[in-house]
Design a protein around this motif. Structure first.
Motif, PDB file in Angstrom:
ATOM      1  N   VAL A 215       0.842  -1.191   0.000  1.00 27.89           N
ATOM      2  CA  VAL A 215       0.000   0.000   0.000  1.00 27.89           C
ATOM      3  C   VAL A 215       0.882   1.247   0.000  1.00 27.89           C
ATOM      4  O   VAL A 215       1.762   1.395   0.863  1.00 27.89           O
ATOM      5  CB  VAL A 215      -0.921   0.020   1.234  1.00 27.89           C
ATOM      6  CG1 VAL A 215      -1.787   1.269   1.231  1.00 27.89           C
ATOM      7  CG2 VAL A 215      -1.790  -1.236   1.278  1.00 27.89           C
ATOM      8  N   PRO A 216       0.678   2.176  -0.951  1.00 27.57           N
ATOM      9  CA  PRO A 216       1.446   3.426  -0.951  1.00 27.57           C
ATOM     10  C   PRO A 216       1.261   4.178   0.360  1.00 27.57           C
ATOM     11  O   PRO A 216       0.206   4.090   0.997  1.00 27.57           O
ATOM     12  CB  PRO A 216       0.846   4.201  -2.130  1.00 27.57           C
ATOM     13  CG  PRO A 216       0.295   3.138  -3.033  1.00 27.57           C
ATOM     14  CD  PRO A 216      -0.207   2.070  -2.115  1.00 27.57           C
ATOM     15  N   GLU A 217       2.268   4.948   0.777  1.00 22.13           N
ATOM     16  CA  GLU A 217       2.248   5.618   2.063  1.00 22.13           C
ATOM     17  C   GLU A 217       1.103   6.613   2.202  1.00 22.13           C
ATOM     18  O   GLU A 217       0.636   6.875   3.316  1.00 22.13           O
ATOM     19  CB  GLU A 217       3.592   6.331   2.307  1.00 22.13           C
ATOM     20  CG  GLU A 217       4.753   5.364   2.510  1.00 22.13           C
ATOM     21  CD  GLU A 217       6.040   6.085   2.846  1.00 22.13           C
ATOM     22  OE1 GLU A 217       6.024   7.346   2.885  1.00 22.13           O
ATOM     23  OE2 GLU A 217       7.057   5.411   3.069  1.00 22.13           O
ATOM     24  N   ASP A 218       0.675   7.203   1.101  1.00 26.18           N
ATOM     25  CA  ASP A 218      -0.384   8.222   1.164  1.00 26.18           C
ATOM     26  C   ASP A 218      -1.774   7.646   0.923  1.00 26.18           C
ATOM     27  O   ASP A 218      -2.724   8.381   0.696  1.00 26.18           O
ATOM     28  CB  ASP A 218      -0.116   9.348   0.168  1.00 26.18           C
ATOM     29  CG  ASP A 218      -0.037   8.847  -1.277  1.00 26.18           C
ATOM     30  OD1 ASP A 218       0.166   7.623  -1.475  1.00 26.18           O
ATOM     31  OD2 ASP A 218      -0.167   9.674  -2.202  1.00 26.18           O
ATOM     32  N   MET A 219      -1.891   6.308   0.988  1.00 27.99           N
ATOM     33  CA  MET A 219      -3.178   5.652   0.771  1.00 27.99           C
ATOM     34  C   MET A 219      -3.501   4.716   1.924  1.00 27.99           C
ATOM     35  O   MET A 219      -2.669   4.421   2.772  1.00 27.99           O
ATOM     36  CB  MET A 219      -3.186   4.886  -0.551  1.00 27.99           C
ATOM     37  CG  MET A 219      -3.076   5.770  -1.776  1.00 27.99           C
ATOM     38  SD  MET A 219      -3.273   4.842  -3.326  1.00 27.99           S
ATOM     39  CE  MET A 219      -3.055   6.152  -4.531  1.00 27.99           C
ATOM     40  N   GLU A 220      -4.744   4.255   1.955  1.00 29.93           N
ATOM     41  CA  GLU A 220      -5.209   3.302   2.964  1.00 29.93           C
ATOM     42  C   GLU A 220      -5.792   2.089   2.259  1.00 29.93           C
ATOM     43  O   GLU A 220      -5.996   2.099   1.038  1.00 29.93           O
ATOM     44  CB  GLU A 220      -6.268   3.953   3.857  1.00 29.93           C
ATOM     45  CG  GLU A 220      -5.778   5.172   4.612  1.00 29.93           C
ATOM     46  CD  GLU A 220      -6.867   5.789   5.464  1.00 29.93           C
ATOM     47  OE1 GLU A 220      -7.317   5.133   6.420  1.00 29.93           O
ATOM     48  OE2 GLU A 220      -7.275   6.933   5.176  1.00 29.93           O
ATOM     49  N   LYS A 221      -6.090   1.045   3.034  1.00 24.93           N
ATOM     50  CA  LYS A 221      -6.669  -0.151   2.435  1.00 24.93           C
ATOM     51  C   LYS A 221      -7.910  -0.597   3.195  1.00 24.93           C
ATOM     52  O   LYS A 221      -8.071  -0.316   4.387  1.00 24.93           O
ATOM     53  CB  LYS A 221      -5.667  -1.294   2.387  1.00 24.93           C
ATOM     54  CG  LYS A 221      -5.336  -1.913   3.740  1.00 24.93           C
ATOM     55  CD  LYS A 221      -4.410  -3.108   3.567  1.00 24.93           C
ATOM     56  CE  LYS A 221      -4.104  -3.768   4.922  1.00 24.93           C
ATOM     57  NZ  LYS A 221      -3.223  -4.945   4.771  1.00 24.93           N
ATOM     58  N   ILE A 222      -8.796  -1.268   2.484  1.00 28.65           N
ATOM     59  CA  ILE A 222      -9.974  -1.919   3.056  1.00 28.65           C
ATOM     60  C   ILE A 222      -9.985  -3.355   2.552  1.00 28.65           C
ATOM     61  O   ILE A 222      -9.888  -3.584   1.338  1.00 28.65           O
ATOM     62  CB  ILE A 222     -11.282  -1.208   2.646  1.00 28.65           C
ATOM     63  CG1 ILE A 222     -11.304   0.233   3.176  1.00 28.65           C
ATOM     64  CG2 ILE A 222     -12.498  -1.976   3.153  1.00 28.65           C
ATOM     65  CD1 ILE A 222     -12.507   1.031   2.703  1.00 28.65           C
ATOM     66  N   VAL A 223     -10.079  -4.308   3.461  1.00 28.17           N
ATOM     67  CA  VAL A 223     -10.094  -5.729   3.075  1.00 28.17           C
ATOM     68  C   VAL A 223     -11.528  -6.230   3.102  1.00 28.17           C
ATOM     69  O   VAL A 223     -12.219  -6.123   4.122  1.00 28.17           O
ATOM     70  CB  VAL A 223      -9.211  -6.564   4.018  1.00 28.17           C
ATOM     71  CG1 VAL A 223      -9.271  -8.039   3.614  1.00 28.17           C
ATOM     72  CG2 VAL A 223      -7.772  -6.054   3.987  1.00 28.17           C
ATOM     73  N   ILE A 224     -11.975  -6.769   1.983  1.00 28.03           N
ATOM     74  CA  ILE A 224     -13.330  -7.296   1.853  1.00 28.03           C
ATOM     75  C   ILE A 224     -13.279  -8.821   1.843  1.00 28.03           C
ATOM     76  O   ILE A 224     -12.600  -9.417   0.992  1.00 28.03           O
ATOM     77  CB  ILE A 224     -14.004  -6.801   0.552  1.00 28.03           C
ATOM     78  CG1 ILE A 224     -13.934  -5.272   0.447  1.00 28.03           C
ATOM     79  CG2 ILE A 224     -15.445  -7.295   0.482  1.00 28.03           C
ATOM     80  CD1 ILE A 224     -14.736  -4.528   1.472  1.00 28.03           C
ATOM     81  N   PRO A 225     -13.949  -9.499   2.768  1.00 23.95           N
ATOM     82  CA  PRO A 225     -13.913 -10.966   2.817  1.00 23.95           C
ATOM     83  C   PRO A 225     -14.783 -11.592   1.721  1.00 23.95           C
ATOM     84  O   PRO A 225     -15.462 -10.883   0.970  1.00 23.95           O
ATOM     85  CB  PRO A 225     -14.484 -11.262   4.203  1.00 23.95           C
ATOM     86  CG  PRO A 225     -15.424 -10.124   4.461  1.00 23.95           C
ATOM     87  CD  PRO A 225     -14.777  -8.915   3.837  1.00 23.95           C
ATOM     88  N   LYS A 226     -14.749 -12.915   1.653  1.00 22.05           N
ATOM     89  CA  LYS A 226     -15.653 -13.633   0.744  1.00 22.05           C
ATOM     90  C   LYS A 226     -17.081 -13.161   1.010  1.00 22.05           C
ATOM     91  O   LYS A 226     -17.486 -13.043   2.172  1.00 22.05           O
ATOM     92  CB  LYS A 226     -15.567 -15.139   0.973  1.00 22.05           C
ATOM     93  CG  LYS A 226     -14.213 -15.747   0.672  1.00 22.05           C
ATOM     94  CD  LYS A 226     -14.223 -17.247   0.963  1.00 22.05           C
ATOM     95  CE  LYS A 226     -12.872 -17.877   0.715  1.00 22.05           C
ATOM     96  NZ  LYS A 226     -12.880 -19.337   0.992  1.00 22.05           N
ATOM     97  N   SER A 227     -17.837 -12.915  -0.034  1.00 22.68           N
ATOM     98  CA  SER A 227     -19.138 -12.284   0.175  1.00 22.68           C
ATOM     99  C   SER A 227     -20.039 -12.442  -1.041  1.00 22.68           C
ATOM    100  O   SER A 227     -19.599 -12.805  -2.132  1.00 22.68           O
ATOM    101  CB  SER A 227     -18.957 -10.794   0.502  1.00 22.68           C
ATOM    102  OG  SER A 227     -17.970 -10.216  -0.333  1.00 22.68           O
TER     103      SER A 227
END
Length: 280
Positions: A215-227
């Motif tokens: 993940v780039p330093e100026d960004m964030e992440k969201i993890v989406i599970p099986k769905s």
């Protein structure tokens, strides 16, 4: 118990506890959906946020008590959840246009905000297309978050995308996007994040893409599970009709995950889709 009965039970619970603490965990449980989805559903159907509704109902009851009892203003403030007479007076003035002390006088015009209930109006004139997508893998969305005011979301979100295009963020995300497509979520994504609390009048909105690297330093992440997802063409129209038309009659329950707006390449049809998480 059907959807309409569940939601109206919530409204009764709120009404019965206007002078007490309202448990928002209980509100969501009674509605059989997450606090995130109940908050958005309420504002979509009622046209105001849940916190605005509760505040207006409490101040309406406070006005009745001022005119029909000799209760002290500080006691009334405490009764309806205000930390001081000053904060109560400001809120009272914003709704009624007069200070609480003036509201006791004969002939003073006040505003009564009535108790609301949910109803379904069956239109049936325009069908609502959708499909079900099951993703049997976890995926990560990486991007930049923005804070959106719920009541101005249809104004703010397009402006955020426009600004992202001007600053080069959109092109940067396109360059980062997944090179080995696994599903139809290969596009620019608007992830509608959860409100900090059920009565907050704002929510987090991420502009991003699916991404598997660091993940780039100026960004964030969201993890989406099986769905499992219900997918609707035309983001704007889908948002307006999701909670008022599709959900009450579909038989599905919403899962406790973010909704995702997908914006495809110019030659793609449809141009955009709304992905809504459901319980399979």
């Amino acid at each position: 118990m059907d959807w309409l009965e569940q939601i109206n039970r919530v409204m009764e619970y709120i009404e019965e506890n206007l002078a007490d603490e309202i448990s928002y965990d209980k509100v969501a449980k009674m509605a059989c959906c997450s606090k995130y989805h109940f908050s958005r559903m309420f504002s979509s159907i009622m046209g105001i946020t849940l916190s605005q509704y509760i505040r207006r109902r409490r101040l309406s009851l406070a006005a009745f008590e001022l005119q029909n009892s000799d209760i002290k203003i500080i006691d009334l403030a405490m009764k309806y959840g205000y930390s001081s007479a000053d904060s109560f007076s400001r809120a009272f003035y914003n709704l009624h246009g007069v200070n609480p002390s003036i509201a006791r006088n004969n002939g003073v015009q006040l505003k009564a905000f009535p108790k609301m209930s949910f109803q379904i109006t069956i239109k049936g004139d325009v069908e609502m297309e959708y499909r079900i997508e099951r993703l049997d893998f976890e995926f990560t969305v990486v991007g930049v978050k923005n804070t959106i005011l719920t009541e101005k979301s249809f104004e703010m979100v397009p402006k955020i995308w426009e600004e992202a295009s001007k600053t080069g963020l959109v092109q940067r995300l396109i360059d980062m996007s997944w090179e080995d497509p696994q599903c139809k979520l290969e596009s620019l994504l608007g992830v509608v994040g959860e409100q900090p609390s059920i009565t907050d009048e704002k929510f987090e909105y991420m502009i991003g893409v699916r991404y598997k690297n660091k993940v780039p330093e100026d960004m964030e992440k969201i993890v989406i599970p099986k769905s499992t997802w219900a997918v609707f063409p035309d983001v704007t129209d889908a948002w307006k009709r999701l909670y008022t038309e599709w959900l009450p009659t579909s038989g599905y329950e919403l899962a406790d995950l973010p909704c995702i707006e997908c914006y495809y390449a110019p030659d793609h049809e449809p141009k955009d889709e709304l992905w809504v998480p459901i319980i399979a």
